[in-house]
Design an enzyme around this catalytic site. Structure first.
Site, PDB file in Angstrom:
ATOM      1  N   HIS A  16       0.823  -1.214   0.000  1.00 16.82           N
ATOM      2  CA  HIS A  16       0.000   0.000   0.000  1.00 16.82           C
ATOM      3  C   HIS A  16       0.855   1.261   0.000  1.00 16.82           C
ATOM      4  CE1 HIS A  16      -2.784   2.795   2.391  1.00 16.82           C
ATOM      5  NE2 HIS A  16      -3.389   2.612   1.236  1.00 16.82           N
ATOM      6  N   ARG A  17       0.803   2.017  -1.086  1.00 13.77           N
ATOM      7  CA  ARG A  17       1.675   3.185  -1.307  1.00 13.77           C
ATOM      8  C   ARG A  17       3.141   2.741  -1.282  1.00 13.77           C
ATOM      9  NH1 ARG A  17      -1.398   7.377   2.937  1.00 13.77           N
ATOM     10  NH2 ARG A  17      -3.461   6.494   2.656  1.00 13.77           N
TER      11      ARG A  17
ATOM     12  N   GLU B 246       0.423  -0.717  -4.650  1.00 11.38           N
ATOM     13  CA  GLU B 246      -0.759   0.132  -4.808  1.00 11.38           C
ATOM     14  C   GLU B 246      -0.248   1.561  -4.759  1.00 11.38           C
ATOM     15  OE1 GLU B 246      -4.156   2.632  -3.345  1.00 11.38           O
ATOM     16  OE2 GLU B 246      -2.181   2.377  -2.466  1.00 11.38           O
TER      17      GLU B 246
ATOM     18  N   ASP C  61      -1.125   5.980  -5.762  1.00  9.81           N
ATOM     19  CA  ASP C  61      -2.175   6.985  -5.954  1.00  9.81           C
ATOM     20  C   ASP C  61      -1.697   8.008  -6.979  1.00  9.81           C
ATOM     21  OD1 ASP C  61      -3.890   6.189  -3.538  1.00  9.81           O
ATOM     22  OD2 ASP C  61      -1.903   6.489  -2.653  1.00  9.81           O
TER      23      ASP C  61
ATOM     24  N   HIS D 245      -0.554  10.727  -2.691  1.00  7.98           N
ATOM     25  CA  HIS D 245      -1.875  10.366  -2.175  1.00  7.98           C
ATOM     26  C   HIS D 245      -2.835  11.540  -2.062  1.00  7.98           C
ATOM     27  CE1 HIS D 245      -4.895   9.490   0.949  1.00  7.98           C
ATOM     28  NE2 HIS D 245      -4.876   8.267   0.447  1.00  7.98           N
TER      29      HIS D 245
ATOM     30  N   GLU E 261      -4.532   3.767  -8.151  1.00 10.93           N
ATOM     31  CA  GLU E 261      -5.762   4.413  -7.674  1.00 10.93           C
ATOM     32  C   GLU E 261      -5.842   5.818  -8.264  1.00 10.93           C
ATOM     33  OE1 GLU E 261      -6.531   4.877  -3.411  1.00 10.93           O
ATOM     34  OE2 GLU E 261      -8.224   6.182  -3.949  1.00 10.93           O
TER      35      GLU E 261
ATOM     36  N   LYS F 151      -6.992   9.249  -8.068  1.00 10.54           N
ATOM     37  CA  LYS F 151      -7.441  10.074  -6.932  1.00 10.54           C
ATOM     38  C   LYS F 151      -8.295  11.231  -7.451  1.00 10.54           C
ATOM     39  CE  LYS F 151      -6.132   8.445  -2.934  1.00 10.54           C
ATOM     40  NZ  LYS F 151      -7.184   7.933  -2.068  1.00 10.54           N
TER      41      LYS F 151
ATOM     42  N   ASP G 296       0.492  -2.072   4.357  1.00 14.69           N
ATOM     43  CA  ASP G 296       1.641  -1.165   4.501  1.00 14.69           C
ATOM     44  C   ASP G 296       2.928  -1.945   4.750  1.00 14.69           C
ATOM     45  OD1 ASP G 296      -0.081   1.052   4.402  1.00 14.69           O
ATOM     46  OD2 ASP G 296      -0.378   1.043   6.575  1.00 14.69           O
TER      47      ASP G 296
HETATM   48  O1  G3P Z   1      -6.485   1.280  -2.603  1.00 16.26           O
HETATM   49  C1  G3P Z   1      -6.755   1.068  -1.265  1.00 16.26           C
HETATM   50  C2  G3P Z   1      -6.483   2.258  -0.398  1.00 16.26           C
HETATM   51  O2  G3P Z   1      -5.302   2.849  -0.815  1.00 16.26           O
HETATM   52  C3  G3P Z   1      -7.579   3.273  -0.449  1.00 16.26           C
HETATM   53  O3  G3P Z   1      -7.448   4.244   0.542  1.00 16.26           O
HETATM   54  O4  G3P Z   1      -6.857   6.477   1.376  1.00 16.26           O
HETATM   55  O5  G3P Z   1      -5.139   4.704   1.351  1.00 16.26           O
HETATM   56  O6  G3P Z   1      -5.884   5.729  -0.767  1.00 16.26           O
HETATM   57  P1  G3P Z   1      -6.273   5.331   0.621  1.00 16.26           P
HETATM   58 CA    CA Z   2      -4.766   4.475  -2.342  1.00 18.13          CA
END
Ligand code: G3P
Ligand code: CA
Length: 241
Positions: free
Chosen positions: A7-8, A34, A36, A49, A109, A111, A229
């Site tokens: 995640h990120r 993942e 953004d 993000h 993702e 945004k 994470d």
């Molecule tokens: O893609 C899952 C998650 O990243 C969505 O929430 O706020 O971390 O971008 P956020």
């Molecule tokens: Ca995200």
């Protein structure tokens, strides 16, 4: 087999959404990252993000008000939990270039649930096509109109709705918008939703899973992927299954 998406990037180890976080995820053995994306003032796709640079960098203001050249001067590691050297905000093209050296999957993702970036979908899809990454990316968004638009212009690229509040029978909803997966907040899930989705050929990739007990539970249900994470921890827990 449950895949592990960082995640990120490996964001518990390195500043989120930086090349260093993506490299760390790869080194840890994650299956994917993942990330953004937002658009700069001059229409460049950048990996960050928030709509504003304030939380993660030494700058202030909206990404959309920066030229890429000025955004590149900011320090993307400035607000990280420990002091490290200066990192840059990457462009999506830089991430894709790095992906030519490995086999990582990239969940992008979009945004665009707060700001409607003009032609974000078209720009991202054009870049995916330039790199021939149609089968290595998943386009997700909390803005479901946006991913439906992606499907309309690129039906060969996978889309997945993100959601944080429960959807009634989400596997049917996914099918109705031609998505092959759902990306729910894990809090909205139970075993029945996961099993019904998988039985209906809808993949389930919840976020954000950092608790080993929740990882175990999702692995035991053959969940398609988890977004975490800490991919290193996720791999360790997976090996113990
Ligand atoms: O893609 C899952 C998650 O990243 C969505 O929430 O706020 O971390 O971008 P956020
Ligand atoms: Ca995200």
């Amino acid at each position: 087999m449950t895949l592990i998406f960082a995640h990120r990037g490996f964001s518990s180890l390195q500043p989120e959404n930086t090349m260093q976080a993506f490299q760390a995820a790869y080194k840890a053995g994650a299956d994917g990252i993942e990330i953004d994306v937002q658009l700069t003032k001059d229409g460049e796709i950048v990996v960050i993000h928030d709509e504003k640079v304030d939380r993660t960098t030494n700058g202030k203001g909206y990404v959309k008000d920066y030229l890429l050249t000025d955004l590149k001067k900011l320090d993307a590691s400035y607000k990280f939990k420990k002091k490290i050297k200066k990192y840059r905000i990457p462009t999506l093209a830089e991430v894709f270039q790095w992906m030519t050296e490995n086999e990582m999957i990239c969940n992008i993702e979009l945004k665009n649930n707060k700001i409607q970036y003009e032609f974000l979908e078209e720009k991202v899809i054009q870049l995916i096509r330039e790199f021939h990454f149609e089968h290595r990316v998943i386009l997700s968004s909390f803005n479901h109109y946006s991913i439906v638009h992606c499907y309309q212009i690129a039906p060969d690229i996978e889309i997945a709705p993100l959601y944080s509040n429960g959807i009634f029978m989400p596997w049917l909803y996914a099918k109705s918008i031609n998505a092959k997966a759902i990306h729910p907040n894990v809090k909205t899930l139970n075993a029945d939703i996961i099993q019904s989705s998988l039985n209906d050929q809808i993949q389930v990739r919840p976020y954000t899973i950092n608790d080993p007990k929740v990882m175990e539970w999702l692995y035991s249900l053959q969940c398609s992927a988890i977004i975490t994470d800490d991919p290193e921890k996720a791999i360790t827990v997976k090996k113990l299954q």
